[in-house]
Design an enzyme around this catalytic site. Structure first.
Site, short mmCIF file in Angstrom:
data_model
loop_
_atom_site.label_atom_id
_atom_site.label_comp_id
_atom_site.label_asym_id
_atom_site.label_seq_id
_atom_site.Cartn_x
_atom_site.Cartn_y
_atom_site.Cartn_z
N LYS A 274 7.68 -12.65 -15.46
CA LYS A 274 7.71 -12.90 -14.02
C LYS A 274 6.29 -12.96 -13.46
O LYS A 274 5.95 -13.86 -12.69
CB LYS A 274 8.51 -11.81 -13.31
CG LYS A 274 8.71 -12.06 -11.83
CD LYS A 274 9.47 -10.91 -11.16
CE LYS A 274 10.87 -10.78 -11.67
NZ LYS A 274 11.66 -9.81 -10.86
N LYS B 182 8.44 -1.28 -16.23
CA LYS B 182 9.66 -0.91 -15.49
C LYS B 182 9.91 0.57 -15.69
O LYS B 182 9.48 1.17 -16.70
CB LYS B 182 10.87 -1.71 -16.00
CG LYS B 182 11.94 -1.95 -14.96
CD LYS B 182 11.54 -3.03 -13.97
CE LYS B 182 12.68 -3.38 -13.03
NZ LYS B 182 12.31 -4.47 -12.11
N ALA C 65 23.57 -9.38 -9.03
CA ALA C 65 23.87 -7.97 -9.31
C ALA C 65 23.18 -7.59 -10.62
O ALA C 65 22.00 -7.89 -10.80
CB ALA C 65 25.39 -7.77 -9.38
#
Length: 366
Positions: free
Chosen positions: A69, A81, A241
């Protein structure tokens, strides 16, 4: 538990940190994938994972996605993360997030984090008391505010680019979009789509949010079940989601012409991108179209400017068209075309950083 070093080799990770603080109940994992472009940047999510293995697999996949990203968003950060094993509805305390801040600060700037699924900017006000490596704080606390705003805007740009590629115009009026998940980003995306004149079908485990949107927008928003949303016949399917929605079970049930959504890791495996290409379903790589939030927090590190963030997020439109064109020219999946662009940038930056910036004579002989 599977061998951690084997998993790190499989995904190409540099570092994995397990964090435990018994008094607050904190059980968390930080994964740093690649810091070639800069310090790792990625959100912290809180989910009641069924096992440590599940949490580890999630944080490894998500952090790798952040490397890609950052690469496509032209942000000088690497991929990282953090995941917290716990129920965000019952397990949050100010002290738990202060513990999060202590662990993050202990990495000495190698990792910066903020909100993600199950966490909110207000949670990180507590973490920021213990760490300078917290981003995405509320504006009243010196941050850039809600990252769901640019994220939803970026997904919309991805949909417009997809419409341009498929139908010759970025116009979304009259197009049918199925949105899976109306959380922080999905909710805003529905609002943007309605404003564009699209017809929207939504589903979420939170039925109250669905009903709220249906009442707000009347006939422009239709409800369906969470188990059937991916089977809705539509122009664009928007997973917003959890990831892995395109898998062996669902891929032959899809009845859309394109997939453009904010969820991370929508493809359960790389081969599913190839299969979508073979089926003629246009896939917008998720780590590009959901990069708006990343663009905002990356900008915040240097000094937040809203107009600059929106301009960079709008550029998702052109980048996605370039990926579609490469995919067509080389007859490869769009996911592979995007990966190629990322690796090309990382290799170029790695080569540039071979140039020594400075050397102090005082270091001689040490």
């Amino acid at each position: 538990m599977r061998d951690i070093f084997d998993l790190m080799d499989q995904h190409g990770h540099e570092q994995v940190v397990f964090c435990r603080h018994r008094p607050t109940g904190l059980k968390a994992i930080i994964a740093i994938h690649n810091t070639t472009l800069g310090p790792a940047l990625g959100g912290c999510r809180m989910i009641p994972y069924s096992s440590t293995d599940e949490a580890l697999e999630d944080v490894l996949r998500l952090s790798k996605g952040m490397t890609y990203k950052c690469g496509l968003a032209d942000a000088d950060f690497g991929g990282g993360k953090m995941v917290i094993i716990g129920d965000p509805r019952t397990d949050k305390t100010p002290e738990l997030f202060r513990a999060v801040g202590r662990f993050v600060e202990g990495l000495n700037g190698r990792f910066l984090t903020g909100t993600d699924m199950g966490t909110y900017a207000e949670d990180f006000v507590h973490a920021a008391k213990e760490s300078k490596a917290i981003v995405g704080l509320p504006k009243e606390h010196g941050g850039s505010g809600d990252t769901s705003i640019p994220t939803a805007f970026g997904v919309l740009q991805g949909m417009k680019a997809t419409a341009k590629y498929l139908w010759g115009s970025p116009e979304l009026r009259g197009r049918k979009v199925a949105v899976q998940g109306v959380g922080k980003v999905g909710y805003r995306l529905v609002e943007l789509l309605v404003a564009e004149g699209a017809r929207v079908v939504i589903a979420d485990i939170n039925e109250e949010r669905c009903m709220e949107l249906a009442e707000k927008y009347g006939g422009n928003v239709e409800l369906t079940g969470v188990d059937t949303i991916h089977r809705v016949e539509c122009d664009i399917f928007a997973p917003c989601a959890r990831g892995g929605v395109v898998n062996d079970e669902t891929i032959d049930q899809l009845r859309c012409l394109a997939i453009v959504g904010s969820a991370n890791n929508q493809l359960e495996e790389t081969r599913h991108g190839d299969y979508l290409h073979e089926k003629g379903i246009l896939y917008a790589p998720d780590y590009l179209v959901n990069a708006g939030g990343l663009i905002q927090v990356a900008d915040e590190v240097e000094g937040y400017e809203e107009k600059r963030v929106l301009a960079k997020t709008k550029a998702i439109y052109d980048m996605l068209l370039a990926i579609y064109e490469r995919s067509h020219a080389e007859n490869i999946a769009t996911s592979r075309a995007a990966d190629q662009l990322v690796m090309e940038r990382i290799e170029k930056v790695a080569d540039l950083r071979r140039i020594l910036l400075g050397f102090h004579l005082s270091e001689r002989g040490r």
